[in-house]
Design an enzyme around this catalytic site. Sequence first.
Site, PDB file in Angstrom:
ATOM      1  N   PRO A  41       8.493  15.066 -16.735  1.00  0.00           N
ATOM      2  CA  PRO A  41       7.709  16.249 -16.473  1.00  0.00           C
ATOM      3  C   PRO A  41       6.674  16.540 -17.537  1.00  0.00           C
ATOM      4  O   PRO A  41       6.996  16.739 -18.709  1.00  0.00           O
ATOM      5  CB  PRO A  41       8.765  17.350 -16.474  1.00  0.00           C
ATOM      6  CG  PRO A  41       9.890  16.809 -17.299  1.00  0.00           C
ATOM      7  CD  PRO A  41       9.617  15.385 -17.606  1.00  0.00           C
ATOM      8  N   GLU A  42       5.457  16.587 -17.120  1.00  0.00           N
ATOM      9  CA  GLU A  42       4.415  17.168 -17.942  1.00  0.00           C
ATOM     10  C   GLU A  42       4.103  18.537 -17.344  1.00  0.00           C
ATOM     11  O   GLU A  42       4.816  18.988 -16.446  1.00  0.00           O
ATOM     12  CB  GLU A  42       3.179  16.253 -17.974  1.00  0.00           C
ATOM     13  CG  GLU A  42       3.516  14.865 -18.514  1.00  0.00           C
ATOM     14  CD  GLU A  42       2.317  13.922 -18.572  1.00  0.00           C
ATOM     15  OE1 GLU A  42       1.201  14.410 -18.810  1.00  0.00           O
ATOM     16  OE2 GLU A  42       2.498  12.721 -18.371  1.00  0.00           O
TER      17      GLU A  42
ATOM     18  N   ARG B 209      19.137  10.938 -18.568  1.00  0.00           N
ATOM     19  CA  ARG B 209      18.949  10.492 -19.950  1.00  0.00           C
ATOM     20  C   ARG B 209      19.324  11.551 -20.967  1.00  0.00           C
ATOM     21  O   ARG B 209      19.453  11.255 -22.148  1.00  0.00           O
ATOM     22  CB  ARG B 209      17.497  10.051 -20.164  1.00  0.00           C
ATOM     23  CG  ARG B 209      17.164   8.791 -19.387  1.00  0.00           C
ATOM     24  CD  ARG B 209      15.731   8.387 -19.589  1.00  0.00           C
ATOM     25  NE  ARG B 209      15.492   7.830 -20.909  1.00  0.00           N
ATOM     26  CZ  ARG B 209      14.305   7.411 -21.320  1.00  0.00           C
ATOM     27  NH1 ARG B 209      13.258   7.495 -20.527  1.00  0.00           N
ATOM     28  NH2 ARG B 209      14.164   6.907 -22.508  1.00  0.00           N
TER      29      ARG B 209
END
Length: 287
Positions: free
Chosen positions: A2-3, A123
Amino acid sequence: MPELPEVETVRGGLAPVLEGHRLARVEARRPDLRFPLPPNFVQFLTGATITKLERRAKYLLARLDREDTLVMHLGMSGRFEISRPDGASRPGQFHSAPDPDPKHAHIVFETEAGTRVTYYDPRRFGYMALINTATFDLHPWFAALGPEPLSAAFDVERLRTTFAGRKQGPKTLLLDQRVVAGLGNIYVCEALNRARISPFKPAGGVPAARLARLVPEIKAVLAEAIQAGGSTLRDFAQTDGALGYFQHRFRTYDREGQPCRNDGCTGVIDRKLQAGRSTFYCPVCQK
DNA sequence: CCCACGACCTGTGGGC
DNA sequence: TGCCCACAGGTCGTGG
């Protein structure tokens, strides 16, 4: 994952089911994400009402009717999914449906209205924290953050000042959240290509005309990506499971060997490692 | 100040 | 089919 555009898309998806709603049940299925969760995490949030869901840089901020704000960062692989008890129109999103990824369902919020919001993060680079709202701006995560790129505070004059005299390439400078807050690898590559600026050459030497293009191109690519619901590469999905589709409009990212899409350019997109990360760029028009 | 690099953690895709 | 390596949207710290 996500940016800024993806986080903004998530915010928009979660806001209708969280804003104004009281958390009836909170579950932390492990004691940590990237960092340990606050020991009182579940207890503090249970019974709290989320008054407003905001975004700053790549952080989601759930303002509460309590002294702290719930701060959430999605890291690389963080994702939220909503399921409703009545979720008839959302295939695969029912409470009764088998959880597609139970192993990585780390945090569960359930509102009094019966909506369940689950945070997945394979992650575990994402994190959550409770930060005192009154002294929020002093917190290390926020004190040094640069301006929001879509705000008026981020303008050409400011960027010119930041770039002046810097030998560092524009790519790594724009990834620095103190310069501008919310850009990541994808949108920096895209914006530099649109403005036809070399990612590698000293930022201080970018021709004035191209530097003047950079700010509007950053704003444009972010706005277009938000409009498209973000970019889906491997695992990003909107909170209702829909995929973002801005990836189809990438001009450089993940397009090594393919033609540059800039008007009149005959170059081919190349990939180089820069500061340990892939930079996609056109060697012909980004001089 | 600048940069390279490794760490965090897990999964996936490509090459052989 | 299976194995191994490279690499992945983000930060943070160290050391030259």
